[in-house]
Write a protein that holds these residues in place. Structure first.
Motif, PDB file in Angstrom:
ATOM      1  N   LEU A 245       0.861  -1.335   0.234  1.00  0.00           N
ATOM      2  CA  LEU A 245      -0.017   0.552   0.402  1.00  0.00           C
ATOM      3  C   LEU A 245       0.734   1.563   0.127  1.00  0.00           C
ATOM      4  CD1 LEU A 245      -2.839  -1.187   2.592  1.00  0.00           C
ATOM      5  CD2 LEU A 245      -2.701  -1.309   0.084  1.00  0.00           C
ATOM      6  N   VAL A 246       2.129   0.960  -0.115  1.00  0.00           N
ATOM      7  CA  VAL A 246       2.736   2.287   0.577  1.00  0.00           C
ATOM      8  C   VAL A 246       3.826   2.314  -0.995  1.00  0.00           C
ATOM      9  CG1 VAL A 246       4.663   3.561   1.512  1.00  0.00           C
ATOM     10  CG2 VAL A 246       3.187   2.612   2.959  1.00  0.00           C
ATOM     11  N   GLY A 247       4.080   3.695  -2.274  1.00  0.00           N
ATOM     12  CA  GLY A 247       3.968   3.899  -2.796  1.00  0.00           C
ATOM     13  C   GLY A 247       4.440   2.266  -4.243  1.00  0.00           C
ATOM     14  N   ILE A 248       3.460   1.983  -4.184  1.00  0.00           N
ATOM     15  CA  ILE A 248       3.388   0.276  -5.375  1.00  0.00           C
ATOM     16  C   ILE A 248       2.768   0.484  -6.314  1.00  0.00           C
ATOM     17  CG2 ILE A 248       1.985  -1.289  -3.755  1.00  0.00           C
ATOM     18  CD1 ILE A 248       4.617  -2.695  -4.852  1.00  0.00           C
ATOM     19  N   GLU A 249       1.478   1.166  -5.548  1.00  0.00           N
ATOM     20  CA  GLU A 249       0.753   1.370  -6.762  1.00  0.00           C
ATOM     21  C   GLU A 249       1.044   1.614  -8.225  1.00  0.00           C
ATOM     22  OE1 GLU A 249       0.515   2.530  -3.859  1.00  0.00           O
ATOM     23  OE2 GLU A 249      -1.743   2.344  -2.596  1.00  0.00           O
ATOM     24  N   LYS A 250       1.637   2.931  -8.345  1.00  0.00           N
ATOM     25  CA  LYS A 250       1.670   3.902  -9.665  1.00  0.00           C
ATOM     26  C   LYS A 250       2.952   2.642 -10.557  1.00  0.00           C
ATOM     27  CE  LYS A 250       4.936   7.379  -9.459  1.00  0.00           C
ATOM     28  NZ  LYS A 250       6.292   7.928  -9.701  1.00  0.00           N
ATOM     29  N   ARG A 251       3.529   1.735  -9.466  1.00  0.00           N
ATOM     30  CA  ARG A 251       4.714   0.885 -10.335  1.00  0.00           C
ATOM     31  C   ARG A 251       3.857   0.206 -10.524  1.00  0.00           C
ATOM     32  NH1 ARG A 251       6.193   4.208  -5.552  1.00  0.00           N
ATOM     33  NH2 ARG A 251       8.225   4.960  -5.958  1.00  0.00           N
ATOM     34  N   GLN A 252       3.035  -0.408  -9.857  1.00  0.00           N
ATOM     35  CA  GLN A 252       2.404  -1.341 -10.232  1.00  0.00           C
ATOM     36  C   GLN A 252       1.517  -1.192 -11.437  1.00  0.00           C
ATOM     37  OE1 GLN A 252       0.296  -4.114  -7.103  1.00  0.00           O
ATOM     38  NE2 GLN A 252      -1.229  -2.866  -8.610  1.00  0.00           N
ATOM     39  N   GLU A 253       1.017  -0.312 -11.894  1.00  0.00           N
ATOM     40  CA  GLU A 253       0.389  -0.033 -12.733  1.00  0.00           C
ATOM     41  C   GLU A 253       1.027   0.579 -14.046  1.00  0.00           C
ATOM     42  OE1 GLU A 253      -2.478   4.094 -14.222  1.00  0.00           O
ATOM     43  OE2 GLU A 253      -2.129   4.066 -12.359  1.00  0.00           O
ATOM     44  N   GLU A 254       2.459   1.031 -14.306  1.00  0.00           N
ATOM     45  CA  GLU A 254       3.627   1.017 -15.119  1.00  0.00           C
ATOM     46  C   GLU A 254       3.759  -0.256 -15.454  1.00  0.00           C
ATOM     47  OE1 GLU A 254       6.152   4.061 -13.375  1.00  0.00           O
ATOM     48  OE2 GLU A 254       5.331   5.441 -13.109  1.00  0.00           O
ATOM     49  N   LEU A 255       4.046  -1.194 -14.426  1.00  0.00           N
ATOM     50  CA  LEU A 255       4.942  -2.778 -14.581  1.00  0.00           C
ATOM     51  C   LEU A 255       4.047  -3.119 -15.739  1.00  0.00           C
ATOM     52  CD1 LEU A 255       7.387  -4.864 -15.217  1.00  0.00           C
ATOM     53  CD2 LEU A 255       5.991  -4.903 -12.705  1.00  0.00           C
ATOM     54  N   LEU A 256       2.519  -2.557 -15.647  1.00  0.00           N
ATOM     55  CA  LEU A 256       1.275  -3.929 -16.224  1.00  0.00           C
ATOM     56  C   LEU A 256       1.296  -3.277 -17.673  1.00  0.00           C
ATOM     57  CD1 LEU A 256      -1.614  -3.749 -13.442  1.00  0.00           C
ATOM     58  CD2 LEU A 256      -0.579  -5.364 -14.993  1.00  0.00           C
ATOM     59  N   LYS A 257       1.017  -1.951 -17.692  1.00  0.00           N
ATOM     60  CA  LYS A 257       0.757  -1.527 -19.220  1.00  0.00           C
ATOM     61  C   LYS A 257       2.546  -2.057 -19.759  1.00  0.00           C
ATOM     62  CE  LYS A 257      -0.904   2.702 -18.064  1.00  0.00           C
ATOM     63  NZ  LYS A 257      -0.659   4.569 -17.478  1.00  0.00           N
ATOM     64  N   HIS A 258       3.796  -2.339 -19.166  1.00  0.00           N
ATOM     65  CA  HIS A 258       4.699  -2.817 -20.158  1.00  0.00           C
ATOM     66  C   HIS A 258       4.416  -4.455 -20.229  1.00  0.00           C
ATOM     67  CE1 HIS A 258       7.274   0.849 -18.567  1.00  0.00           C
ATOM     68  NE2 HIS A 258       8.534   0.199 -19.412  1.00  0.00           N
ATOM     69  N   LEU A 259       3.963  -4.595 -19.586  1.00  0.00           N
ATOM     70  CA  LEU A 259       3.194  -6.161 -19.365  1.00  0.00           C
ATOM     71  C   LEU A 259       2.343  -6.093 -20.379  1.00  0.00           C
ATOM     72  CD1 LEU A 259       4.256  -8.817 -17.987  1.00  0.00           C
ATOM     73  CD2 LEU A 259       2.523  -8.275 -16.498  1.00  0.00           C
ATOM     74  N   PHE A 260       1.355  -5.712 -20.723  1.00  0.00           N
ATOM     75  CA  PHE A 260       0.060  -5.744 -22.047  1.00  0.00           C
ATOM     76  C   PHE A 260      -0.087  -4.397 -22.697  1.00  0.00           C
ATOM     77  CE2 PHE A 260      -0.880  -8.664 -17.998  1.00  0.00           C
ATOM     78  CZ  PHE A 260      -1.170  -9.805 -18.558  1.00  0.00           C
ATOM     79  N   PRO A 261       1.207  -4.452 -23.215  1.00  0.00           N
ATOM     80  CA  PRO A 261       1.371  -3.157 -23.820  1.00  0.00           C
ATOM     81  C   PRO A 261      -0.177  -3.069 -25.803  1.00  0.00           C
ATOM     82  CG  PRO A 261       3.110  -4.247 -25.267  1.00  0.00           C
ATOM     83  CD  PRO A 261       2.005  -4.819 -24.191  1.00  0.00           C
ATOM     84  N   LYS A 262      -0.432  -2.474 -24.897  1.00  0.00           N
ATOM     85  CA  LYS A 262      -1.875  -2.234 -26.389  1.00  0.00           C
ATOM     86  C   LYS A 262      -2.379  -2.626 -28.175  1.00  0.00           C
ATOM     87  CE  LYS A 262      -4.431   0.339 -23.276  1.00  0.00           C
ATOM     88  NZ  LYS A 262      -5.396   2.240 -22.924  1.00  0.00           N
ATOM     89  N   GLU A 263      -0.716  -1.645 -28.234  1.00  0.00           N
ATOM     90  CA  GLU A 263      -0.260  -1.545 -30.118  1.00  0.00           C
ATOM     91  C   GLU A 263      -0.047  -3.186 -30.299  1.00  0.00           C
ATOM     92  OE1 GLU A 263       3.491   0.069 -28.276  1.00  0.00           O
ATOM     93  OE2 GLU A 263       0.881  -0.004 -27.723  1.00  0.00           O
ATOM     94  N   GLU A 264       0.703  -3.464 -29.100  1.00  0.00           N
ATOM     95  CA  GLU A 264       0.769  -5.017 -29.469  1.00  0.00           C
ATOM     96  C   GLU A 264       0.805  -6.343 -28.098  1.00  0.00           C
ATOM     97  OE1 GLU A 264       5.556  -4.890 -30.206  1.00  0.00           O
ATOM     98  OE2 GLU A 264       5.508  -2.876 -30.353  1.00  0.00           O
ATOM     99  N   SER A 265      -0.651  -6.294 -28.256  1.00  0.00           N
ATOM    100  CA  SER A 265      -1.279  -7.554 -27.230  1.00  0.00           C
ATOM    101  C   SER A 265      -0.916  -9.104 -27.538  1.00  0.00           C
ATOM    102  CB  SER A 265      -2.491  -6.771 -26.722  1.00  0.00           C
ATOM    103  OG  SER A 265      -3.379  -6.993 -27.941  1.00  0.00           O
ATOM    104  N   SER A 266      -0.769  -8.781 -28.728  1.00  0.00           N
ATOM    105  CA  SER A 266      -1.161  -9.965 -29.598  1.00  0.00           C
ATOM    106  C   SER A 266       0.272 -10.650 -29.738  1.00  0.00           C
ATOM    107  CB  SER A 266      -1.723 -10.613 -30.702  1.00  0.00           C
ATOM    108  OG  SER A 266      -0.607  -9.651 -31.591  1.00  0.00           O
ATOM    109  N   ARG A 267       1.179 -10.373 -29.445  1.00  0.00           N
ATOM    110  CA  ARG A 267       2.924 -11.393 -29.799  1.00  0.00           C
ATOM    111  C   ARG A 267       3.647 -11.776 -28.417  1.00  0.00           C
ATOM    112  NH1 ARG A 267       7.997  -7.859 -28.421  1.00  0.00           N
ATOM    113  NH2 ARG A 267       6.532  -5.748 -27.989  1.00  0.00           N
ATOM    114  N   ASP A 268       4.525 -12.115 -28.413  1.00  0.00           N
ATOM    115  CA  ASP A 268       5.017 -12.862 -27.148  1.00  0.00           C
ATOM    116  C   ASP A 268       5.951 -11.464 -26.714  1.00  0.00           C
ATOM    117  OD1 ASP A 268       4.219 -15.020 -27.348  1.00  0.00           O
ATOM    118  OD2 ASP A 268       6.036 -16.026 -28.515  1.00  0.00           O
TER     119      ASP A 268
END
Length: 692
Positions: free
Chosen positions: A78-101
């Motif tokens: 709960l301390v200081g991780i929400e923003k980092r969590q959201e950023e890593l999720l964006k790296h993990l599932f990029p909208k423009e290339e969601s179908s590739r490995d």
């Protein structure tokens, strides 16, 4: 975490390092970072220690260590991780290339929260995949396939090829894997060979402390998440500390100043804050307790900000007698294992890696630095004297480090118990003081006078006959006396960057001498440099206009691994082609008329070749099947060179090609396949041509 039996550490050096590693707050920090699976019961005071198995290393693994056993609780996120969590999720599932490995690299220093962040994201997304696993990567990938199979709960019939079965199983699945703690490119290559690219939107997350490795493993630059760019803010760090220490309550006013100093010492590292916070939460909230913790973490800014080369550190350890003998291994190999263990425990940070992914230089962790100093002084392991703090105290300190001081009290004390003296800085009075006092250090083994204000060789030094290590590097001494032969135990003699132009013949009577370093930045003088594991591993250096006569060398040391020749050569000495352990060659100012390649192409271990103003011909050709192990080729200031031709099947493992500062445009002829395999190229634009 669980209580484990103490291991017996017979050697004082390894016992001291083990104690440092397991100071209670530091132990908990190392535990969080390095997957040390021990819990401590009945902690009595700040100096209580418990020994953990040496095999345990690197980041914690979610598959093996339940979250409730970690120093982080489920609420810490709960301390200081929400923003980092959201950023890593964006790296993990990029909208423009969601179908590739996609392969995501999470990069950050020890204690920066890589594992915690990945774990939070992993818990959120793992249910969206057909199979998932979290695996700690063992060094050298030993047992990796078995670990993956176990984490995936994949049944493997006896007699079947596990690697093939694993690959076949994953080929049909949409999977997510977390690979925690990758250190080298070879480890990643080993892993990548097992994991199939199945175009089923697989996700792989790796964690590493090395920026270059993060880039190497990631699918693209957009798939690198750098935690160093997202440290905890002061507000977040303070909130996390109060949450752990005061269970979310307010810090009492009488502890406010000390608490803020402790948080500052943690340098924004979540793991450090949580580990120290957990420790303090179970202690009386008194000024005395908080001050003890603060003082144990105390260091003066800059004291721990000094990198030391791996070679220098290992030579010092060997001279000190710290390195235990191991059957089938050289002292250097054993010492490197010690250093690697310190890095694994996060007590040392790697400043630079060499081309083979080995540690080149390192420095002590700032967080650990203060405690190492205080603990070492308490145990009389070593004492640092600096500025106005020049008292040795009443105990017999074995090792003394002098920082810009040479205490006058030395004249009145018995110093026969001192084994090591290291000097950093000083003034003009140092030389006369040293001349009087060196005779008092009768049992001295190590004398490190690098950068000391010396004009003359300290004559009394030759009477300290137990010496194993003597460094006069970067001093103004001009000569070495014949009496140097009295130092029959000397193993390392460093005269680099001095004014010494000639060594006495009596140097040959030092039969235990292993490392001899000699070159001058002020004058031209004879020399050739070499490093390795045979006798006299380094032997000086020459400058531009001096002729090198090396034909008299009849029996070169066979275990040399690095060779530097600087000066004019009529031809490459034939004995060089017999050096089967040679790893690196640097030729400077040789000005050879014949190609040097014909003497070097078959060296079986050669990985780095540097040619600097080395060849006066117009064409260099690398034939097929030559330089089979070469990784790096650098050619500089070869003024007449017009063409470099790299034939098919030449240098099949080349990773870096650099051709710089040649007066004529140097055209490089190379196959397309060869160029595609090279990771780093420095060739002037427009000068690369493809062979048919």
């Amino acid at each position: 975490m669980y209580e484990v039996p103490e291991h017996v550490h017979h050697h004082r050096f390894t016992r001291f390092l083990r104690n440092v590693a397991h100071f209670r707050p530091l132990d908990q920090l190392s535990s969080r970072i390095e997957d040390v699976k021990t819990k401590v019961k009945n902690v009595k005071d700040l100096d209580a220690f418990r020994i953990c198995p040496s095999e345990v290393a690197s980041s914690s693994t979610a598959a093996e260590v339940p979250l409730e056993t970690n120093s982080f609780s489920r609420d810490d996120h709960l301390v200081g991780i929400e923003k980092r969590q959201e950023e890593l999720l964006k790296h993990l599932f990029p909208k423009e290339e969601s179908s590739r490995d996609v392969v995501i690299s999470v990069f950050g220093d020890a204690g920066s929260g890589k594992t915690t962040l990945i774990c939070e994201v992993y818990e959120i997304v793992k249910g969206d995949f057909e199979c998932n696993a979290w695996v700690f990567i063992p060094r050298s990938c030993e047992g990796l396939v078995e670990k993956l199979c176990e984490a995936l709960e994949l049944p493997i019939d006896s007699g079947k090829d596990r690697r093939r079965s694993l690959s076949s199983y994953l080929q049909q699945k949409r999977y997510i894997l977390v690979l925690d703690g990758i250190w080298t490119e070879n480890e990643w290559k080993c892993i990548a060979n097992v994991l199939p690219c199945n175009n089923k939107n697989r996700r792989i997350i790796i964690s590493t402390r090395k920026r270059n490795l993060a880039s190497y493993c990631a699918s693209s630059r957009d798939c690198i998440y750098d935690l160093s760019l997202n440290p905890l803010t002061w507000k977040e760090a303070w909130e996390l500390f109060c949450k752990k220490v005061f269970q979310g309550g307010k810090c009492p006013d009488f502890l406010d100043e000390l608490s803020k100093k402790i948080v500052k010492r943690c340098e924004g590292l979540p793991d450090a804050i949580v580990s120290i916070g957990n420790f303090l939460s179970n202690k009386p909230h008194t000024v005395m307790v908080f001050k003890s913790v603060h003082d144990s973490l105390e260091y003066e800014p800059g004291n721990c900000d000094y990198s030391v080369t791996c070679g220098r550190l290992i030579r010092l350890w060997i001279a000190e007698g710290f390195i235990e003998e191991k059957r089938g291994k050289t002292p250097e190999q054993v010492a490197y294992e010690y250093l690697d263990e310190l890095v694994q425990m996060s007590l040392a940070h790697v400043s630079r890696w060499d081309f083979e992914e080995r540690i080149r230089s390192c420095q002590v962790s700032n967080l650990a630095g203060g405690f190492i100093l205080s603990k070492s002084e308490k145990d009389n392991f070593f004492t640092v004297l600096r500025g106005t703090r020049t008292s040795l105290g009443g105990e017999k300190t074995r090792r003394v480090s002098l920082h810009s001081c040479f205490p006058s009290q030395f004249q009145r004390k018995d110093l026969s118990y001192v084994r090591t003296i290291s000097v950093f800085g000083g003034d003009s009075s140092y030389e006369s003081m040293a001349r009087k006092l060196f005779s008092k250090f009768r049992l001295l083994r190590v004398l490190d006078l690098e950068n000391a204000p010396l004009q003359h060789f300290p004559e009394k030094v030759v009477d300290l006959t137990l010496q194993r290590y003597l460094s006069l590097r970067n001093t103004k001494i001009k000569s070495v006396p014949n009496s140097i032969k009295k130092l029959q135990n000397l193993m390392t003699f460093d005269l680099r960057q001095t004014l010494v132009s000639e060594l006495p013949k009596t140097i040959n009577e030092l039969h235990k001498l292993i490392y001899l370093f000699l070159y001058s930045q002020y004058i031209n003088h004879a020399a050739v440099g070499a490093e390795g594991t045979g006798d006299h591993r380094t032997q000086g250096r020459r400058w531009k206009e001096e002729n090198l006569d090396l034909n008299h060398v009849s029996k070169p040391p066979q275990l040399i691994n690095s060779l530097f020749l600087e000066g004019r050569l009529q031809k490459i000495p034939e004995w060089i082609s017999l050096l089967n352990s040679l790893f690196k060659i640097k030729l400077r100012w040789s000005k050879l008329e014949d190609s040097p390649l014909k003497f070097l192409w078959a060296l079986p271990s050669l990985k780095e070749l540097h040619l600097y103003d080395d060849y006066t011909g117009k064409r260099l050709e690398f034939s097929a099947e030559c330089f089979l192990e070469l990784r790096m080729l650098e050619i500089e200031q070869c003024s007449s060179l017009n063409e470099v031709v790299i034939q098919k099947r030449a240098m099949p493992k080349l990773q870096k090609l650099a051709i710089r500062n040649c007066d004529n445009p140097t055209m490089v002829y190379i196959t397309m396949n060869m160029l595609s395999q090279i990771e780093e190229t420095h060739v002037p634009q427009g000068l690369i041509y493809f062979l048919d």
